[in-house]
Design an enzyme around this catalytic site. Structure first.
Site, mmCIF file in Angstrom:
data_model
loop_
_atom_site.group_PDB
_atom_site.id
_atom_site.type_symbol
_atom_site.label_atom_id
_atom_site.label_comp_id
_atom_site.label_asym_id
_atom_site.label_seq_id
_atom_site.Cartn_x
_atom_site.Cartn_y
_atom_site.Cartn_z
ATOM 1 N N VAL A 50 7.252 6.740 14.205
ATOM 2 C CA VAL A 50 6.673 7.393 13.196
ATOM 3 C C VAL A 50 5.107 7.893 13.668
ATOM 4 O O VAL A 50 4.327 7.030 13.096
ATOM 5 C CB VAL A 50 6.779 7.127 12.005
ATOM 6 N N HIS A 100 8.212 1.806 14.698
ATOM 7 C CA HIS A 100 6.823 1.894 14.797
ATOM 8 C C HIS A 100 5.870 2.830 14.745
ATOM 9 O O HIS A 100 6.645 4.048 14.575
ATOM 10 C CB HIS A 100 6.619 1.334 16.518
ATOM 11 N N CYS A 101 4.607 2.573 14.429
ATOM 12 C CA CYS A 101 3.536 3.809 14.387
ATOM 13 C C CYS A 101 2.630 3.259 15.268
ATOM 14 O O CYS A 101 2.982 2.827 16.321
ATOM 15 C CB CYS A 101 3.300 4.126 12.773
ATOM 16 N N PHE A 102 1.469 3.659 15.017
ATOM 17 C CA PHE A 102 0.178 3.053 15.827
ATOM 18 C C PHE A 102 -0.049 1.645 15.651
ATOM 19 O O PHE A 102 0.019 0.700 16.733
ATOM 20 C CB PHE A 102 -1.148 3.965 15.658
ATOM 21 N N SER A 108 5.113 3.497 9.674
ATOM 22 C CA SER A 108 6.305 2.911 10.127
ATOM 23 C C SER A 108 6.785 2.073 9.000
ATOM 24 O O SER A 108 8.013 1.951 8.570
ATOM 25 C CB SER A 108 6.430 2.313 11.430
#
Length: 236
Positions: A50, A100-102, A108
């Site tokens: 994401v 996950h995202c950053f 996320s």
């Protein structure tokens, strides 16, 4: 005392159900998503990214889906919930899933919260508490929070997965009750006393099962709230 924060956390543990393993659900940052060694170690077979940037590539052995959105309050993340919910639920039937995202904090986390809300028919605050208990740094941005609260309202009148199973069981029992035709060839319902007793017993049993589950959910939620209070106290 400063609490050490993990780069990834297991939000839903893998379980064995009816001799079949149901995959776990992991919430992580981008470093974890890019680590093939970690993905293999956690036995992750499906990855949900994401994130808008940087671009994430992974092993061809891992099922990968990307939701390309930035972490900003104006972003409509709610429109993606049906797609992300379906992805997580479908692939948890055969493998572990990582979202996950950053940083694994906002985008996320919002997707994972929405999935749990929909799956267990939980409210936003209860779900947020549950996720924070596993990953304390979770903090969706204010725009995502508003959308998750709206999502709770949408889900309020929808049956939970457990309620769906109970309804399906009841409908199965009803379907086994014979129909008879009248002289005009129209079907009408004529259950025997035994059929009605069977149906009533099945409904009662399922209602009892549902009540037990509700009690267990409440006990679990109380434990989560108490655990959250410990986390909050640690930061004060």
């Amino acid at each position: 005392m400063i609490q050490k924060l993990n780069k990834w956390d297991c939000i839903i543990d893998p379980i064995i159900k009816n001799n079949q393993q149901i995959g776990g659900l992991y919430l992580a940052d981008i470093d974890c998503a890019l680590s093939q060694e970690l993905l293999q170690q956690l036995q992750v077979g499906a990855l949900l990214s994401v994130i808008d940037e940087p671009k994430v590539t992974t092993s061809p052995n891992i099922i990968h889906q990307v939701i390309n959105i930035p972490d900003c309050t104006e972003q409509n993340i709610q429109e993606y919930f049906p797609k992300t919910n379906e992805f997580i639920e479908r692939h948890r039937q055969h493998t572990n899933v990582m979202v996950h995202c950053f940083a694994g904090i906002s985008r996320s986390a919002s997707v994972v919260i929405a999935y749990i809300m929909q799956k267990f028919n939980w409210g936003f605050q209860r779900t947020l508490n549950s996720v924070i208990a596993r990953r304390p740094q979770v903090k969706p941005n204010s725009g995502f929070v508003k959308q998750l609260i709206q999502y709770e309202t949408q889900n309020r009148n929808r049956p939970s997965s457990q309620q769906h199973r109970i309804l399906n069981t009841i409908n199965t029992v009803i379907d086994k009750i014979p129909y008879q035709s009248d002289s005009k060839n129209n079907k009408y319902f004529q259950p025997s006393k035994l059929d009605l007793n069977q149906l009533e017993m099945e409904i009662t049993k399922r209602q009892q099962d549902l009540q037990i589950l509700r009690m267990k959910y409440q006990q679990l939620n109380d434990k989560i709230v108490n655990r959250n209070n410990v986390y909050v106290s640690a930061f004060e």
